[in-house]
Design a protein around this motif. Structure first.
Motif, PDB file in Angstrom:
ATOM      1  N   ASP A   1      -4.001 -10.532  -4.889  1.00 47.24           N
ATOM      2  CA  ASP A   1      -4.290 -11.916  -4.518  1.00 47.24           C
ATOM      3  C   ASP A   1      -4.901 -11.999  -3.116  1.00 47.24           C
ATOM      4  O   ASP A   1      -4.217 -12.277  -2.130  1.00 47.24           O
ATOM      5  N   GLU A   2      -6.203 -11.754  -3.045  1.00 49.01           N
ATOM      6  CA  GLU A   2      -6.887 -11.756  -1.751  1.00 49.01           C
ATOM      7  C   GLU A   2      -6.848 -13.134  -1.100  1.00 49.01           C
ATOM      8  O   GLU A   2      -6.708 -13.262   0.125  1.00 49.01           O
TER       9      GLU A   2
ATOM     10  N   ALA B   1       7.075  -4.556  -1.298  1.00 52.21           N
ATOM     11  CA  ALA B   1       6.290  -4.406  -2.534  1.00 52.21           C
ATOM     12  C   ALA B   1       7.144  -3.815  -3.647  1.00 52.21           C
ATOM     13  O   ALA B   1       7.902  -2.876  -3.433  1.00 52.21           O
TER      14      ALA B   1
ATOM     15  N   LYS C   1      -6.089  -4.226   1.041  1.00 54.15           N
ATOM     16  CA  LYS C   1      -5.830  -4.209  -0.394  1.00 54.15           C
ATOM     17  C   LYS C   1      -5.473  -2.796  -0.821  1.00 54.15           C
ATOM     18  O   LYS C   1      -6.199  -1.843  -0.521  1.00 54.15           O
TER      19      LYS C   1
ATOM     20  N   ALA D   1      -3.574 -13.560   0.539  1.00 51.23           N
ATOM     21  CA  ALA D   1      -3.483 -12.677   1.702  1.00 51.23           C
ATOM     22  C   ALA D   1      -4.247 -13.254   2.887  1.00 51.23           C
ATOM     23  O   ALA D   1      -3.768 -13.225   4.030  1.00 51.23           O
TER      24      ALA D   1
ATOM     25  N   GLY E   1       3.520  -5.739   0.143  1.00 47.46           N
ATOM     26  CA  GLY E   1       3.834  -6.845  -0.764  1.00 47.46           C
ATOM     27  C   GLY E   1       3.788  -8.172  -0.050  1.00 47.46           C
ATOM     28  O   GLY E   1       4.580  -9.083  -0.325  1.00 47.46           O
TER      29      GLY E   1
ATOM     30  N   ILE F   1      -5.550  -7.696   6.826  1.00 53.11           N
ATOM     31  CA  ILE F   1      -5.111  -7.498   5.445  1.00 53.11           C
ATOM     32  C   ILE F   1      -5.739  -6.225   4.902  1.00 53.11           C
ATOM     33  O   ILE F   1      -6.835  -5.832   5.301  1.00 53.11           O
TER      34      ILE F   1
ATOM     35  N   THR G   1       1.975 -10.790  -0.089  1.00 51.70           N
ATOM     36  CA  THR G   1       1.698 -12.070  -0.749  1.00 51.70           C
ATOM     37  C   THR G   1       2.854 -12.524  -1.630  1.00 51.70           C
ATOM     38  O   THR G   1       2.804 -13.604  -2.206  1.00 51.70           O
TER      39      THR G   1
ATOM     40  N   TYR H   1      -1.576  -6.039   0.352  1.00 51.87           N
ATOM     41  CA  TYR H   1      -1.470  -6.826  -0.873  1.00 51.87           C
ATOM     42  C   TYR H   1      -2.126  -6.051  -2.001  1.00 51.87           C
ATOM     43  O   TYR H   1      -2.897  -5.114  -1.777  1.00 51.87           O
ATOM     44  N   ARG H   2      -1.817  -6.445  -3.217  1.00 55.29           N
ATOM     45  CA  ARG H   2      -2.351  -5.725  -4.382  1.00 55.29           C
ATOM     46  C   ARG H   2      -3.543  -6.430  -5.012  1.00 55.29           C
ATOM     47  O   ARG H   2      -4.570  -5.818  -5.262  1.00 55.29           O
TER      48      ARG H   2
END
Length: 200
Positions: free
Chosen positions: A58-59, A109, A80, A62, A31, A78, A33, A55-56
């Motif tokens: 928001d690249e 997260a 995803k 990140a 989590g 990073i 971001t 991160y899920r």
């Protein structure tokens, strides 16, 4: 794998610390971001930790966070992963298992409070348990490490409308408590931090 507890070395040292103490180690922040995750990542970077940032969606955020961490003189990668999806969790676990110097995991997260129970449980417990299992061998090999679960005071307050969120957080807290009871004597700690309301 044989593990020998160095109990005499730990007695009287008090609570575990996440300071790097001059050693180059890697921390995983999930989590990353989010407001809490990004703050944790920047703190780790300032103290000399290399980072794996999950991160899920928001690249852009990140990548910006990774650059901020790089500016502190550390590496920051990073990855995803949607922690509600088993295939993504498997991919993250595989990446974690390849980190030989893993010293800390901070699981921030979490779906929103309004999320469905299945999603909340998937991220706070199912994915978290997989992350713990993936990171544990590296920590046990060095008999050093900490896994931190970001819980919530909602577990104790009994807030109407927060029942499913609090239940999922309780599941994660139980997982990290089991980790601590099982491996603290080998230098691997499991901790829960339960903040109140966070503006984000």
């Amino acid at each position: 794998m044989n593990v020998t507890a160095r109990v005499a070395e730990w007695e009287g040292k008090g609570a575990a610390t996440l300071r790097n103490a001059g050693r180059h180690r890697t921390a995983l922040v999930t989590g990353a971001t989010g407001e809490i995750g990004a703050s944790v990542a920047r703190k780790f970077a300032a103290e000399g930790w290399h980072l794996l940032l999950q991160y899920r969606r928001d690249e852009k955020a990140a990548k910006k966070l990774a650059l901020d961490c790089h500016a502190q003189g550390v590496t920051a990668k990073i990855i995803k992963a949607d922690l509600e999806k088993a295939t993504d969790v498997d991919g993250l676990a595989s990446a974690i298992s390849r980190i030989s110097d893993l010293g800390a995991i901070v699981h921030t997260a979490c779906p929103p409070v309004s999320g469905k129970l299945a999603a909340l449980a998937a991220v706070n417990f199912v994915a978290f348990e997989a992350i713990i299992k993936a990171g544990l061998p590296a920590m046990l090999r060095r008999q050093s490490g900490a896994t931190v679960f970001v819980g919530s005071t909602a577990m104790d307050r009994g807030l109407r409308g927060w029942e499913q969120y609090a239940a999922a957080k309780a599941m994660g807290q139980n997982a990290v408590s089991i980790l601590d009871r099982s491996y603290a004597r080998f230098g691997v700690r499991g901790l829960t931090v339960s903040p109140g309301f966070v503006q984000s």
